[in-house]
Design a protein around this motif. Structure first.
Motif, short mmCIF file in Angstrom:
data_model
loop_
_atom_site.label_atom_id
_atom_site.label_comp_id
_atom_site.label_asym_id
_atom_site.label_seq_id
_atom_site.Cartn_x
_atom_site.Cartn_y
_atom_site.Cartn_z
N SER A 15 0.82 -1.22 0.00
CA SER A 15 0.00 0.00 0.00
C SER A 15 0.85 1.27 0.00
O SER A 15 0.35 2.35 -0.33
N SER A 16 2.13 1.15 0.37
CA SER A 16 2.97 2.35 0.45
C SER A 16 3.17 3.01 -0.90
O SER A 16 3.45 4.21 -0.98
N SER A 17 3.03 2.24 -1.97
CA SER A 17 3.21 2.81 -3.31
C SER A 17 1.88 3.17 -3.98
O SER A 17 1.87 3.60 -5.13
N MET A 18 0.77 2.99 -3.26
CA MET A 18 -0.53 3.28 -3.84
C MET A 18 -0.92 4.73 -3.60
O MET A 18 -0.50 5.35 -2.62
N ASP A 19 -1.74 5.28 -4.49
CA ASP A 19 -2.16 6.68 -4.44
C ASP A 19 -3.32 6.83 -3.46
O ASP A 19 -4.41 6.30 -3.69
N ARG A 20 -3.08 7.56 -2.36
CA ARG A 20 -4.14 7.76 -1.37
C ARG A 20 -5.32 8.53 -1.93
O ARG A 20 -6.45 8.37 -1.46
N ALA A 21 -5.10 9.35 -2.91
CA ALA A 21 -6.19 10.16 -3.46
C ALA A 21 -7.14 9.34 -4.33
O ALA A 21 -8.35 9.57 -4.33
N THR A 22 -6.60 8.36 -5.07
CA THR A 22 -7.43 7.61 -6.01
C THR A 22 -7.67 6.15 -5.60
O THR A 22 -8.58 5.50 -6.14
N GLN A 23 -6.87 5.63 -4.66
CA GLN A 23 -6.97 4.20 -4.31
C GLN A 23 -7.26 3.97 -2.84
O GLN A 23 -7.03 2.89 -2.32
N LEU A 24 -7.80 4.99 -2.17
CA LEU A 24 -8.00 4.88 -0.73
C LEU A 24 -8.97 3.75 -0.36
O LEU A 24 -8.74 3.02 0.60
N THR A 25 -10.04 3.60 -1.13
CA THR A 25 -11.00 2.54 -0.84
C THR A 25 -10.35 1.17 -0.95
O THR A 25 -10.56 0.28 -0.11
N GLU A 26 -9.54 0.97 -1.98
CA GLU A 26 -8.83 -0.30 -2.14
C GLU A 26 -7.85 -0.54 -1.00
O GLU A 26 -7.72 -1.67 -0.50
N ILE A 27 -7.18 0.52 -0.57
CA ILE A 27 -6.24 0.39 0.55
C ILE A 27 -6.97 -0.06 1.80
O ILE A 27 -6.53 -0.97 2.52
N TRP A 28 -8.11 0.56 2.10
CA TRP A 28 -8.86 0.20 3.30
C TRP A 28 -9.36 -1.23 3.25
O TRP A 28 -9.41 -1.93 4.27
N ARG A 29 -9.74 -1.71 2.07
CA ARG A 29 -10.14 -3.11 1.94
C ARG A 29 -8.97 -4.03 2.25
O ARG A 29 -9.12 -5.07 2.90
N MET A 30 -7.78 -3.68 1.77
CA MET A 30 -6.59 -4.47 2.05
C MET A 30 -6.28 -4.51 3.54
O MET A 30 -5.90 -5.55 4.08
N ALA A 82 -5.98 5.94 16.61
CA ALA A 82 -6.26 7.27 16.05
C ALA A 82 -6.96 7.16 14.70
O ALA A 82 -7.94 7.85 14.43
N SER A 83 -6.48 6.25 13.85
CA SER A 83 -7.03 6.13 12.49
C SER A 83 -8.09 5.05 12.36
O SER A 83 -8.95 5.12 11.49
N GLY A 84 -8.00 4.01 13.19
CA GLY A 84 -8.92 2.89 13.08
C GLY A 84 -8.51 1.87 12.04
O GLY A 84 -9.29 0.96 11.73
N SER A 85 -7.30 1.98 11.50
CA SER A 85 -6.90 1.12 10.38
C SER A 85 -6.93 -0.36 10.72
O SER A 85 -7.18 -1.20 9.84
N GLN A 86 -6.65 -0.72 11.97
CA GLN A 86 -6.62 -2.12 12.34
C GLN A 86 -7.94 -2.63 12.93
O GLN A 86 -8.12 -3.84 13.10
N LEU A 87 -8.86 -1.72 13.23
CA LEU A 87 -10.02 -2.10 14.03
C LEU A 87 -11.06 -2.92 13.26
O LEU A 87 -11.73 -3.78 13.84
#
Length: 209
Positions: free
Chosen positions: A86-101, A126-131
């Motif tokens: 995910s570090s090389s993915m575009d947060r502006a255009t691929q955020l939904t895909e990142i969150w699914r991952m 803080a972000s909830g990324s793991q929750l």
């Protein structure tokens, strides 16, 4: 930088009897539990539990960093690291895909802020990324938890987060990113509806926040 002294009651390892009570209660609530002597044993056990080639996401955790587990899972090349991909993915255009991952890796490995002797896991973020993965989206979750995080009950767990964990995490974020952390989300896992999905590795020594 001046570091405020954390509450001493939240830094020392809980006694063996408290670990056993927590482990027994967690098992009654359908979590798999192992009590291990030290961080090295936990590191080796995680490698046993995570299949080589599995897609893995690691929650931000000083426990994982200090034990070497984070490096094993994200930099060894033995696993498909969500963080690396995910570090090389575009947060502006691929955020939904990142969150699914983040939510649905094969295996999610992390820690929690507290484990109660009544059998609950308490996580703060803080972000909830793991929750999302913790709460049920990931098919396999492993929590590595130092003995200093074992507390009698939920009230003490919440106090541990606010009085001990948040100040330390805030200092870490300021040093690492130049911005403060925030206690935006708290997740309490009282039981696991799917036996075998979640494994708690309780370490007899203190490690992490």
């Amino acid at each position: 930088m001046t570091t405020s002294a954390p509450a001493t009651s939240f830094t020392g390892p809980a006694p063996a009897e408290a670990l056993e009570r927590a482990a027994a209660a967690l098992r009654e609530n359908n979590f798999a539990v192992e009590i291990l002597d030290d961080a090295a044993a936990a590191r080796a056990r995680v490698q046993d539990l995570v299949p080589e080639g599995a897609t893995v996401f690691t929650g931000a955790s000083e426990t994982l960093r200090l034990s070497g587990i984070d490096e094993d899972l994200n930099r060894s090349g033995r696993y498909d690291s969500v963080k690396a991909r995910s570090s090389s993915m575009d947060r502006a255009t691929q955020l939904t895909e990142i969150w699914r991952m983040l939510a649905c890796p094969d295996v999610l490995v992390g820690s929690v802020a507290a484990v109660t002797e009544t059998g609950s896991l308490v996580a703060a973020s803080a972000s909830g990324s793991q929750l999302a993965g913790y709460s049920g989206a990931a098919p396999q979750v492993i929590w590595v938890v130092g003995a200093q995080k074992v507390v009698p009950d939920l009230g003490t767990a919440l106090r541990r987060i606010e009085d001990h964990c948040v100040p330390l995490e805030n200092e870490r974020c300021m040093e690492a990113y130049g911005v403060p952390s925030a206690l935006n989300r708290i997740l309490v896992l009282n039981a696991e509806p799917h036996p075998g999905r979640g494994t708690v590795l309780l370490v007899r020594e203190a490690i992490g926040f």
